[in-house]
Design a protein around this motif. Structure first.
Motif, mmCIF file in Angstrom:
data_model
loop_
_atom_site.group_PDB
_atom_site.id
_atom_site.type_symbol
_atom_site.label_atom_id
_atom_site.label_comp_id
_atom_site.label_asym_id
_atom_site.label_seq_id
_atom_site.Cartn_x
_atom_site.Cartn_y
_atom_site.Cartn_z
ATOM 1 N N MET A 67 0.842 -1.212 0.000
ATOM 2 C CA MET A 67 0.000 0.000 0.000
ATOM 3 C C MET A 67 0.873 1.258 0.000
ATOM 4 O O MET A 67 0.580 2.237 -0.692
ATOM 5 N N ARG A 119 -7.926 -6.147 -3.758
ATOM 6 C CA ARG A 119 -8.065 -5.860 -5.194
ATOM 7 C C ARG A 119 -7.494 -4.488 -5.521
ATOM 8 O O ARG A 119 -6.740 -4.325 -6.475
ATOM 9 N N ALA A 120 -7.857 -3.488 -4.707
ATOM 10 C CA ALA A 120 -7.416 -2.109 -4.960
ATOM 11 C C ALA A 120 -5.897 -1.985 -4.846
ATOM 12 O O ALA A 120 -5.297 -1.044 -5.351
ATOM 13 N N THR A 121 -5.269 -2.948 -4.155
ATOM 14 C CA THR A 121 -3.813 -2.911 -3.994
ATOM 15 C C THR A 121 -3.143 -3.784 -5.062
ATOM 16 O O THR A 121 -1.953 -4.073 -4.977
ATOM 17 N N GLN A 178 2.325 1.901 -3.427
ATOM 18 C CA GLN A 178 1.333 2.522 -4.329
ATOM 19 C C GLN A 178 1.236 4.018 -4.106
ATOM 20 O O GLN A 178 0.911 4.762 -5.017
ATOM 21 N N GLY A 217 -5.752 -8.750 -6.598
ATOM 22 C CA GLY A 217 -7.050 -9.395 -6.772
ATOM 23 C C GLY A 217 -7.090 -10.524 -7.795
ATOM 24 O O GLY A 217 -8.031 -11.310 -7.801
ATOM 25 N N HIS A 231 -12.061 -6.126 -1.312
ATOM 26 C CA HIS A 231 -11.967 -4.865 -2.069
ATOM 27 C C HIS A 231 -10.590 -4.228 -1.890
ATOM 28 O O HIS A 231 -9.986 -3.752 -2.847
ATOM 29 N N LEU A 232 -10.106 -4.203 -0.640
ATOM 30 C CA LEU A 232 -8.810 -3.561 -0.380
ATOM 31 C C LEU A 232 -7.677 -4.324 -1.061
ATOM 32 O O LEU A 232 -6.758 -3.718 -1.617
ATOM 33 N N THR A 291 -14.589 5.730 3.884
ATOM 34 C CA THR A 291 -14.473 5.188 2.514
ATOM 35 C C THR A 291 -15.838 5.258 1.829
ATOM 36 O O THR A 291 -16.853 5.385 2.474
ATOM 37 N N PHE A 297 -4.653 -0.460 6.123
ATOM 38 C CA PHE A 297 -5.317 0.507 5.231
ATOM 39 C C PHE A 297 -5.380 1.881 5.908
ATOM 40 O O PHE A 297 -4.988 2.896 5.326
ATOM 41 N N ARG A 328 -3.227 5.214 4.714
ATOM 42 C CA ARG A 328 -3.938 6.444 4.355
ATOM 43 C C ARG A 328 -3.389 7.624 5.179
ATOM 44 O O ARG A 328 -3.170 8.714 4.656
#
Ligand code: RFL
Ligand code: PHB
Length: 392
Positions: free
Chosen positions: A20, A57-59, A23, A62, A54-55, A392, A306, A310
Motif C-alpha cells: 500500500m 483488489r485495490a492494492t 502505491q 485481486g 476490495h482492499l 471510505t 489501510f 492512508r
C-alpha cells in the motif's frame, strides 16, 4: 541504510502495508525474523470480509483471489439436536464472504514484492525499534552475524502477538486488555472435498468448524482442552470426534482422508491501547488478538494497514498529521467491534469447563432465539460481514 518506513514483520499485515505504501510512492523496508519459506508455510486464516477483498483488489492483489477464492453468502450454525440456521450476509447486508487461504495471500504478497524488487530482509535477528519517541527513530538488527542500522521517519510494528514492537513500548504509555479462554482449537488440513458451506457447530462434546481452501482441500477445527498435544490426536481420533459434533446429515457428508497439516492454537482476546508510541505504530496481531471464532484477525490486520497507509499518505503528500494522530482511535473502533463480536461468538459456540446447567440452558436459549429471530440474524450477519471502513 535509510528509508521512510521500517516495517517489522513480514506476515500479511507487514507485506500488505509495504504494498500500500509503495502505491502511494512511500519507500519501506520489511524486516522479518523467520525465513520467507517459513512465513509462506504457516497455515492460518481463511475467511475474508468483502471489504478486505476490495482492499486487496485495490492494492493490485485481486487476480488470483478472484480466480481461486470461493465467494459465498454466509455460514451455517448447527447445534445438538436442533435445527440449523444460516448467517446470511448476502440477504441482510448485500455483502459476500470469501474463503481464500492466508497462505495464498502471503504468496500473492511475496510475488508482488518480487515484481517491484521490494526490500524484504528475512532472517533479520534481534530487531530493535529505537528512539521511537523522537523525530529520528531507527531500527537495528543482525543478519548473518553482521549488525545493521536503518534510519527512518516511522516504524510500523507488524510483528504479530509475540513481536518486539509492542514489547518495546514503556508500560506507562500503553494499556492491555486481555482475556484467555480455557481451551484451544485443533485445526487440520486435508485433501478431501470441502463441505458446500462453512459450518460452525455447538455440541455437548465441544465446538467444531468446517471450512475449506478449495474444492479439494478442506479445513476443519475442533475445540480441545488446554494442554492437549498434536500427538494426542491421531487422524482417526480427529475424524471420529469431528463427526460426533455435527448433526448426522452433516457428519455423513464429511469426507475423511489423511491430514496434511495439524496444529493447536490457544484462544485469546487481547487489545493494546493506544496503537502507537511516538513514531512507532502497531498494526495487526501486534496490537490485538481475537479468538478465531469470528474470523476477524486477518480482516483487522488488513483494515489497520489501510488506515495507517492512508494516514501516512496524507502526512507525506499534504504535510498534515490529523490522520496519524487519529490512527489509533479510528482503528480501535473497528478492533473493539470485532473483539466484542469474536468474544460473543466464542461464548455462544463453545463448551466452557465448569459451565453450570443454567449457563448451558441460557446458551441453548440464545441459539434458539437466533434461529427464529430475523432481527437477531440481521445483527449477527452485519457483524460477521464486517463493519464498513470509516471514511471510505
Ligand atoms: P502474523 O501473521 O503473526 O505475522 C507477524 C510476522 O512478524 C514476524 N515477527 C518478527 N519479525 C521481525 N522481528 C521480530 N522480533 C518478529 N517477531 C515476529 C513473524 O515471524 C511473522 O511473520 O501477524 P499479522 O501480519 O498481523 O497477521 C495476522 C493474522 O495472521 C491473524 O490475525 C489471522 O491468522 C487470524 N485468524 C483468522 N483471521 C481472519 O480474519 N479470518 C479467519 O478465518 C482466521 N482464522 C486465524 C484463523 C488464526 C488462527 N491461528 C492459528 C491463531 C484460524 C486460526 C487457527
Ligand atoms: C478458516 O477457514 O480457517 C476459518 C473459517 C472461519 C473461522 C475461522 C477460520 O471463524
Amino acid at each position: 541504510m535509510q528509508t521512510q518506513v521500517v516495517i517489522i514483520g513480514g506476515g500479511p499485515a507487514g507485506m500488505l502495508f509495504a504494498e500500500m505504501l509503495h502505491q502511494a510512492g512511500i519507500d519501506s523496508i520489511v524486516l522479518e525474523q523467520r525465513t520467507r519459506e517459513y512465513v509462506q508455510g504457516r497455515i492460518r486464516a481463511g475467511l475474508l470480509e468483502e471489504g478486505s477483498v476490495h482492499l486487496l483488489r485495490a492494492t493490485g492483489l485481486g487476480a488470483r483471489l478472484d480466480r481461486e477464492g470461493h465467494p459465498h453468502h454466509g455460514s451455517m450454525i448447527a447445534w445438538a439436536g436442533r435445527s440449523r440456521f444460516f448467517i446470511d450476509t448476502w440477504k441482510h447486508t448485500g455483502r459476500r464472504m470469501t474463503t481464500y487461504g492466508q497462505t495464498e495471500i502471503q504468496q500473492d504478497l511475496f510475488d508482488a514484492a518480487d515484481r517491484r524488487n521490494a526490500r524484504f530482509i528475512d532472517e533479520a535477528l534481534d530487531v530493535r525499534p529505537m528512539d521511537a519517541a523522537t523525530d529520528h527513530p531507527y531500527v537495528t538488527f543482525n543478519k548473518n552475524g553482521e549488525a545493521f542500522r536503518i534510519d527512518c521517519d516511522f516504524i510500523a510494528g507488524c510483528d504479530g502477538f509475540h513481536g518486539v514492537s509492542r514489547a518495546s513500548i514503556p508500560l506507562s504509555a500503553i494499556k492491555f486488555f486481555e482475556k484467555d479462554y480455557p481451551f484451544g482449537w485443533l485445526g487440520v488440513l486435508s485433501e478431501t472435498p470441502r463441505l458446500p458451506d462453512v459450518v460452525y457447530a455447538n455440541h455437548p462434546r465441544g465446538f467444531a468448524l468446517a471450512s475449506g481452501r478449495n474444492p479439494m482441500l478442506s479445513r476443519y477445527y475442533v475445540q480441545v482442552p488446554m494442554g492437549d498435544r498434536i500427538e494426542d490426536w491421531p487422524d482417526e481420533r480427529f475424524w471420529t470426534e469431528l463427526k460426533a459434533r455435527y448433526p448426522k446429515e452433516i457428519a455423513d457428508a464429511i469426507v475423511t482422508g489423511p491430514t496434511i497439516e495439524k496444529s493447536i492454537a490457544p484462544l485469546r482476546s487481547f487489545v493494546a491501547e493506544p496503537m502507537h508510541y511516538g513514531r512507532l505504530f502497531l498494526a495487526g496481531d501486534a496490537a490485538h488478538i481475537v479468538p478465531p471464532t469470528g474470523a476477524k484477525g486477518l480482516n483487522l490486520a488488513i483494515s489497520d494497514v489501510f488506515y495507517l497507509s492512508r494516514a501516512l499518505t496524507t502526512h507525506y503528500r499534504d504535510g498534515t498529521d490529523a490522520g496519524l494522530d487519529g490512527y489509533s482511535s479510528t482503528a480501535l473502533r473497528r478492533v473493539w467491534s470485532a473483539a466484542r463480536f469474536s468474544w460473543w461468538m466464542t461464548q455462544l459456540l463453545h463448551r466452557f469447563p465448569g459451565m453450570s446447567d443454567f449457563d448451558q440452558r441460557a446458551q441453548e436459549s440464545e441459539l434458539d432465539y437466533l434461529s427464529v429471530s430475523v432481527h437477531a440474524q440481521a445483527s449477527i450477519a452485519e457483524q460477521y460481514a464486517g463493519m464498513p471502513l470509516e471514511g471510505t
